[in-house]
Enzyme design. Structure first.
Site, PDB file in Angstrom:
ATOM      1  N   ALA A  67      25.763  47.082  47.600  1.00  0.00           N
ATOM      2  CA  ALA A  67      25.354  46.264  48.752  1.00  0.00           C
ATOM      3  C   ALA A  67      23.963  45.668  48.581  1.00  0.00           C
ATOM      4  CB  ALA A  67      25.401  47.101  50.027  1.00  0.00           C
ATOM      5  N   ARG A  84      14.885  42.290  42.068  1.00  0.00           N
ATOM      6  CA  ARG A  84      14.179  42.125  40.794  1.00  0.00           C
ATOM      7  C   ARG A  84      14.884  41.141  39.844  1.00  0.00           C
ATOM      8  NH1 ARG A  84      13.683  48.569  40.047  1.00  0.00           N
ATOM      9  NH2 ARG A  84      15.292  48.471  41.646  1.00  0.00           N
ATOM     10  N   GLN A 122      28.132  47.598  54.464  1.00  0.00           N
ATOM     11  CA  GLN A 122      26.830  48.146  54.857  1.00  0.00           C
ATOM     12  C   GLN A 122      26.056  46.947  55.421  1.00  0.00           C
ATOM     13  OE1 GLN A 122      24.169  49.221  51.680  1.00  0.00           O
ATOM     14  NE2 GLN A 122      22.897  50.521  52.992  1.00  0.00           N
ATOM     15  N   GLY A 167      18.992  51.336  52.040  1.00  0.00           N
ATOM     16  CA  GLY A 167      18.870  52.334  50.984  1.00  0.00           C
ATOM     17  C   GLY A 167      20.214  52.920  50.560  1.00  0.00           C
ATOM     18  N   ASN A 186      17.049  60.474  36.913  1.00  0.00           N
ATOM     19  CA  ASN A 186      18.328  60.461  37.630  1.00  0.00           C
ATOM     20  C   ASN A 186      19.086  59.194  37.233  1.00  0.00           C
ATOM     21  OD1 ASN A 186      20.394  60.485  39.559  1.00  0.00           O
ATOM     22  ND2 ASN A 186      19.055  59.601  41.150  1.00  0.00           N
ATOM     23  N   ARG A 188      48.340  -6.199  14.574  1.00  0.00           N
ATOM     24  CA  ARG A 188      46.945  -6.625  14.467  1.00  0.00           C
ATOM     25  C   ARG A 188      46.920  -8.059  13.947  1.00  0.00           C
ATOM     26  NH1 ARG A 188      46.994  -5.822   8.675  1.00  0.00           N
ATOM     27  NH2 ARG A 188      47.434  -3.660   8.156  1.00  0.00           N
TER      28      ARG A 188
END
Ligand code: UD1
Ligand code: CA
Length: 607
Positions: free
Chosen positions: A14, A19, A77, A82, A174, A440
């Site tokens: 979400a 950045r 959300q 967060g 993490n 032609r």
């Protein structure tokens, strides 16, 4: 102890991805052929979860639209407060769920399914409240730090921004990938607070609230790289490419200069394929055994058979058979199908065109919306004019036919088998089998002629010239003129040559009748005038703007012939029917001849 619980997956997608500095939601940025979130969905799908929930918010219409067809459910959300807040949104829809929930950030596209499997296996064998992936990295900047006491039991996770200087020294990070026992997580989620630097609900804060959290280090830290900005996106692309290329080299493919080659993970390659430098293979592309691709080629969404060679060329959404050569500098596009043993050469473009076996288009051609049989030869400079300015039309060229250099085939057009089209022809009508078509203008050669000077040698030399004479059909043109009662024969002829611009005319044949004849006899200075009914039995001579010089033969009612120099005052009785020729090579001028005193014919070549 719990039984092995059923598994569901939640992908957090979400966030805006500030950045990235992009108008596109971060998770939709492409890593090779797939977006970040598509890669995560593909990975977790292999775990066959009961449900796959995707938390969406920022740019959710775009994200939902990009994932149509994937077996996922969306959870909104509405405000992005967060990662903890994102997982809180799942509480209503997982109310009855008793199993494990794999939570994964949507920005970890390089994670391997095996790594997820070992995370789940560890979680299911040890049965803590949560097992999370961690890693020990050289540069932990930006990641949450994992603090454990013993046996990898996690005490807390502190976000980079919230770390003290001492906490920042911890390089165990993490990964943002967790296997929770959902009933326990659901209970503690409402207790999250926003007392942190970003004033967000951090999912990482649940760790401290859970009875037992376990960290599992990943061996390959590249796998858990989270993509937050474009530099990380580019680095991830390099890692992905290294993996793909290593796989193909292990499977028997030669990459001549791996660093200059890119290969999407949706591409498949046969054994002994050689990929030359500066070559890019994209999308759903298959390349058969023994092909040599590149240097300098781009192949997208295309099937290439076996033992083909494609160099310095672009192939897009097309199929190529076996033993076919493409390039240099060819562009095969938009559902073209090229069969076996063909040669598509320099600067040839094909669009939506089917090409039979052993057919060649070796140089400078455009083949659009066409079907070519086997063994066709497309001459250099052949253009299929498939677009009339409004719609596209199709062209068929039968087996064994040949187009001459610089031919234009104006669609819609059907060319039969074994047809030869002469160089420089513009073909607008269908051609049956076994014909030569020439369409032609014929060549005109003017012997002894130089720019600015016109004719440089005498009239007599033309027959001695080495050049073939132009054909009669092109050096002569024909006019037909019919006059009516009372018209003046000479006046009407003068008017006609003016009107038609005849420069070098001659009377081919004429018949008719007069009610008055005015003629001048040789040497005479006056005209003779007769009034009667006369048949015109002959009229000969030349016609030009500089004058008409015609002699007339007439017969009177008794059949007596009279003749002389045509003068004004020959009046038509019933009709005069004349066929007049014109030499296109000449201009008839008249010039006074000192010997005779008359203005005699002086032919000139036209320039
Ligand atoms: C997060 C972890 C961090 C970990 C890192 C690993 C938190 C608080 N931090 O940080 O410990 O080291 O991932 O890559 O979880 N998202 C939402 N809703 C939100 C905010 C984010 O769905 O309100 C989604 C984002 O779209 C993204 C994922 O959650 O896919 C992670 O968000 P991001 O902002 O990248 O978290 P990090 O700061 O990298
Ligand atoms: Ca991240």
């Amino acid at each position: 102890m719990r039984q092995n619980a059923p598994l569901s997956v939640a992908i957090l997608a979400a966030g805006k991805g500030t950045r990235m500095k992009s108008n596109l939601p971060k998770v939709l940025h492409k890593l090779g052929s797939l977006s970040l979130i598509e890669r995560v969905i593909q990975n977790v799908s292999l775990l066959q979860p009961q449900r796959c929930l995707v938390v969406v918010g920022y740019g959710q219409e775009q994200v939902r639209g990009a994932l149509v067809g994937y077996p996922v459910e969306f959870v909104e959300q509405p405000e992005q407060k967060g990662t903890g807040h994102a997982v809180q949104q799942l509480i209503p829809c997982l109310a009855d769920f008793e199993g494990d929930l794999l939570v994964i950030n949507a920005d970890v596209p390089l994670l391997r399914t095996e790594t997820l499997r070992s995370l789940i296996a560890t979680h299911q064998s040890q049965k803590p409240s949560v097992t999370l992936l961690s890693a020990r990295v050289g540069d932990p900047t930006g990641y949450g730090r994992v603090f454990c006491n013993h046996d990898n039991r996690v005490v807390e996770i502190v976000e980079d921004r919230d770390c003290t200087a001492a906490q920042r020294q911890n390089h165990r990070i993490n990964a943002g990938i967790y296997c929770f026992h959902w009933p326990v997580l659901g209970e503690v989620l409402p207790q999250l607070k926003t007392d942190n630097q970003q004033q967000e609900y951090y999912l990482t804060d649940v760790i401290a609230l859970l009875p037992e959290a376990l960290a599992l280090d990943v061996q390959d830290v590249q796998e858990i790289a989270g993509i937050n900005d474009r530099l990380q996106l580019a680095e991830a692309y390099q890692i992905l490419q290294e993996r793909i290329k290593a796989n193909w080299m292990a499977a028997g493919v030669t990459l001549v200069d791996p660093n200059s080659i890119t290969i999407d993970d949706t591409v498949t390659l046969g054994v002994d394929v050689v990929i030359e430098p500066q070559t890019h293979l994209r999308g759903h592309t298959q390349i058969g055994e023994g092909c040599r691709i590149g240097p300098g080629s781009l192949i997208e969404h295309s099937q290439i058979g076996q033992h083909c060679q494609i160099f310095y060329s672009v192939v897009h959404e097309s199929d190529i058979g076996d033993h076919t050569t493409v390039g240099p500098y060819a562009h095969i596009r938009h559902h073209s199908q090229i069969n076996d043993h063909c040669r598509i050469g320099n600067f040839v473009e094909t669009k939506n065109t089917r090409i039979g076996s052993r057919t060649n288009a070796a140089h400078l051609a455009y083949l659009g919306d066409a079907t070519l049989g086997e063994e066709v030869n497309i001459g250099a400079g052949t253009i299929i004019a498939n677009y009339d300015g409004i719609t596209k039309h199709s062209t068929q060229i039968g087996k064994g036919s040949k187009t001459g250099a610089n031919s234009v085939l104006v669609a819609p057009l059907i060319v039969g088998e074994q047809v030869t089209i002469a160089a420089g022809s513009t073909i607008t009508e269908n051609l049956p089998d076994d014909v030569l078509a020439i369409a032609r203008a014929r060549q005109v050669v003017k012997p002894g002629w130089r720019l600015g000077e016109g004719r440089t040698t005498g009239a007599g030399s033309s027959s001695a010239s080495a050049y073939p004479a132009p054909s009669p059909s092109e050096s002569v043109q024909i006019f037909v003129l019919r006059l009516h009662p009372h018209q003046d024969l000479k006046a009407e002829l003068l008017k006609f040559i003016q009107q038609e611009g005849i420069q070098a005319g001659f009377m081919l044949t004429s018949v008719g009748s007069l009610r008055q004849a005015t003629l001048r006899m040789a040497g005479a200075t006056t005209n003779q005038v007769w009034r009667d009914t006369f048949e015109i039995v002959s009229l000969v001579g030349t016609l030009a703007p500089s004058g008409v010089h015609l002699h007339l033969l007439i017969t009177d009612p008794s059949g007596q012939v009279r003749g002389g120099h045509l003068q004004a005052g020959c009046l038509i009785y019933t009709t005069a029917e004349m066929v007049i020729g014109e030499s296109l090579r000449h201009r008839f001028e008249r010039q006074r001849d000192e010997q005779t005193g008359y203005h005699e014919l002086r032919p000139r070549f036209r320039s």
